[in-house]
Motif scaffolding. Structure first.
Motif, PDB file in Angstrom:
ATOM      1  N   ILE A 136       0.922  -1.200  -0.032  1.00 55.02           N
ATOM      2  CA  ILE A 136      -0.049   0.033   0.106  1.00 55.02           C
ATOM      3  C   ILE A 136       0.811   1.199  -0.175  1.00 55.02           C
ATOM      4  O   ILE A 136       0.652   2.110  -0.801  1.00 55.02           O
ATOM      5  N   GLU A 137       1.902   1.212   0.753  1.00 53.82           N
ATOM      6  CA  GLU A 137       2.622   2.537   0.765  1.00 53.82           C
ATOM      7  C   GLU A 137       3.242   2.902  -0.255  1.00 53.82           C
ATOM      8  O   GLU A 137       3.373   3.926  -0.820  1.00 53.82           O
ATOM      9  N   GLU A 138       3.919   1.825  -1.004  1.00 61.65           N
ATOM     10  CA  GLU A 138       4.606   1.847  -2.227  1.00 61.65           C
ATOM     11  C   GLU A 138       3.581   2.523  -3.246  1.00 61.65           C
ATOM     12  O   GLU A 138       4.159   3.198  -4.250  1.00 61.65           O
ATOM     13  N   ILE A 139       2.560   1.908  -3.266  1.00 59.17           N
ATOM     14  CA  ILE A 139       1.549   2.246  -4.287  1.00 59.17           C
ATOM     15  C   ILE A 139       1.205   3.780  -4.220  1.00 59.17           C
ATOM     16  O   ILE A 139       1.109   4.486  -5.157  1.00 59.17           O
ATOM     17  N   ILE A 140       0.948   4.241  -2.790  1.00 56.24           N
ATOM     18  CA  ILE A 140       0.536   5.606  -2.440  1.00 56.24           C
ATOM     19  C   ILE A 140       1.731   6.627  -2.959  1.00 56.24           C
ATOM     20  O   ILE A 140       1.482   7.616  -3.412  1.00 56.24           O
ATOM     21  N   GLU A 141       2.804   6.016  -2.738  1.00 54.26           N
ATOM     22  CA  GLU A 141       4.290   7.017  -2.965  1.00 54.26           C
ATOM     23  C   GLU A 141       4.212   6.978  -4.710  1.00 54.26           C
ATOM     24  O   GLU A 141       4.720   8.072  -5.015  1.00 54.26           O
ATOM     25  N   ALA A 142       3.439   6.235  -5.580  1.00 49.91           N
ATOM     26  CA  ALA A 142       3.828   6.230  -7.008  1.00 49.91           C
ATOM     27  C   ALA A 142       2.574   7.335  -7.441  1.00 49.91           C
ATOM     28  O   ALA A 142       2.561   7.788  -8.609  1.00 49.91           O
ATOM     29  N   LYS A 143       1.604   7.830  -6.588  1.00 47.93           N
ATOM     30  CA  LYS A 143       0.757   8.627  -6.784  1.00 47.93           C
ATOM     31  C   LYS A 143      -0.228   8.491  -8.046  1.00 47.93           C
ATOM     32  O   LYS A 143      -0.476   9.067  -8.801  1.00 47.93           O
ATOM     33  N   PRO A 144      -0.711   7.110  -7.857  1.00 45.37           N
ATOM     34  CA  PRO A 144      -1.752   6.854  -9.045  1.00 45.37           C
ATOM     35  C   PRO A 144      -2.998   7.417  -9.200  1.00 45.37           C
ATOM     36  O   PRO A 144      -3.406   7.997  -8.151  1.00 45.37           O
ATOM     37  N   ASP A 145      -3.389   7.763 -10.580  1.00 39.17           N
ATOM     38  CA  ASP A 145      -4.794   8.001 -10.576  1.00 39.17           C
ATOM     39  C   ASP A 145      -5.706   6.964 -10.991  1.00 39.17           C
ATOM     40  O   ASP A 145      -6.702   6.950 -11.286  1.00 39.17           O
ATOM     41  N   VAL A 146      -5.008   5.839 -11.078  1.00 40.49           N
ATOM     42  CA  VAL A 146      -5.957   4.486 -11.270  1.00 40.49           C
ATOM     43  C   VAL A 146      -5.119   3.310 -11.137  1.00 40.49           C
ATOM     44  O   VAL A 146      -3.595   3.236 -11.176  1.00 40.49           O
TER      45      VAL A 146
END
Length: 357
Positions: A136-146
């Protein structure tokens, strides 16, 4: 190892149970690749303008997901979704590492070739999706919009957590059971590139059809698609699995043994296991299995129980050998299909000629 199962924390075996040895010990879920933060991940680039209107709503097993506008920062999760994204000319800002089948950086060969073709800064590499833990944290860091995960094992809880980060498109029905055709269409819709996705699907379908036509010995031949696990368990993949569906597309037919030996056909999984004492009950024209190395194949066929199987004894055994080949065949996509099938189908057809010989 891709063994008997793409096990999530909720599924029986480890997701990419690598056949690193014939004993097929479950893959460790750890990865040596540290995740990269958002600062190293640029916005995704598209090779074609959006053709679909937004917002767009996509149904999933965990509820409908609405994407308000064309995504610019795409994160992929699970198996092979990055293939569909890259095939559509979009570079994800983050995608999973593939310790099994990938290069030194954990990137699959057909992905590496496509990334080189598209250029730009490579995606951030998330931990392997086979670990059973969603980063979750790494995904948040990637700042995705999908977040695209149509071929994964996301639970409802995991899906809902990710959906708070960005619209999350999980599988349409069952975990780890999305066909490659569904996957490219779902990703195309999510990215506003449905027409391009349809064109890619049709091209891949045509490629498979041509391989089947060019190798008529495959037509109508029955097959069992299997794998081996620890504790003398032989895994058989059911007809709903993408790897099985791919061989059917080539003109082959699933052996009646697959259903006859299935003790619990309503289990909801894409595979089941039988003990070695029941392996002799497998009746098939061709036996297809996957192995990490040729040494693993040699060890497997040296077992007296296996050596006695008619398909093995009569050389109607068509192993898929090599980690990258295992990944390509186990999670086929518009990118991996030509990469793998062009090399494997001639071997498979040569084995099929021995049926009835």
């Amino acid at each position: 190892m891709l063994a008997a199962a793409r096990s999530r924390s909720r599924i029986a075996f480890t997701a990419v149970a690598a056949l690193a040895s014939l004993a097929l010990a479950a893959c460790s879920g750890t990865t040596t690749n540290a995740p990269t933060g958002a600062s190293a991940a640029p916005a995704a680039s598209s090779a074609a303008p959006a053709a679909d209107a937004f917002p767009v709503t996509i149904p999933t097993a965990h509820g409908d997901v609405t994407i308000q506008q064309k995504p610019q920062r795409v994160v992929t999760w699970g198996w092979s979704t990055q293939d569909a994204v890259l095939a559509l000319g979009v570079v994800p800002v983050a995608m999973p590492t593939y310790a099994y089948g990938g290069d030194a950086q954990g990137i699959l060969p057909w992905n590496a070739a496509k990334l080189k073709e598209l250029g730009g800064t490579p995606p951030a590499l998330l931990p392997s999706s086979d670990s059973g833990e969603v980063p979750i944290e790494e995904i948040i860091e990637a700042k995705p919009d999908v977040i695209l995960a149509p071929y994964s094992g996301l639970t409802k809880e995991e899906h809902d957590k990710l959906n708070k980060v960005a619209p999350t498109v999980s599988y349409p029905d069952k975990p780890w059971a999305t066909s490659w055709q569904q996957q490219i269409e779902i990703v195309g819709k999510a990215l506003g590139l449905s027409a391009e996705a349809t064109a890619l699907r049709e091209k891949a379908d045509a490629h498979i059809a041509k391989l089947g036509t060019d190798n008529p010995d495959l037509k109508g031949r029955s097959f069992v698609y299997g794998a081996v696990n620890a504790n003398d368990q032989f895994t058989i993949y059911r007809g709903s699995d993408p790897r099985v569906e791919l061989l059917v597309q080539l003109g082959m037919t699933e052996s009646p043994s697959v259903k006859e030996l299935d003790a619990d056909p309503k289990a909801g999984s894409y595979f089941y296991s039988i003990s070695y004492e029941n392996v002799s009950k497998i009746k098939t024209d061709v036996l297809v299995m996957y192995f990490a190395t040729q040494k693993d194949v040699d060890t497997f066929v040296a077992d007296p129980v296996i050596a006695a199987l008619p398909a093995v004894k009569e050389k109607r055994f068509a192993p898929i050998v090599g980690e990258s080949f295992v990944m390509a065949s186990s999670a086929p996509t518009v990118l991996s299909i030509p990469w793998m099938l062009d090399q494997y189908v001639p071997q498979l057809a040569a084995v099929a000629t021995k049926v009835g010989g």
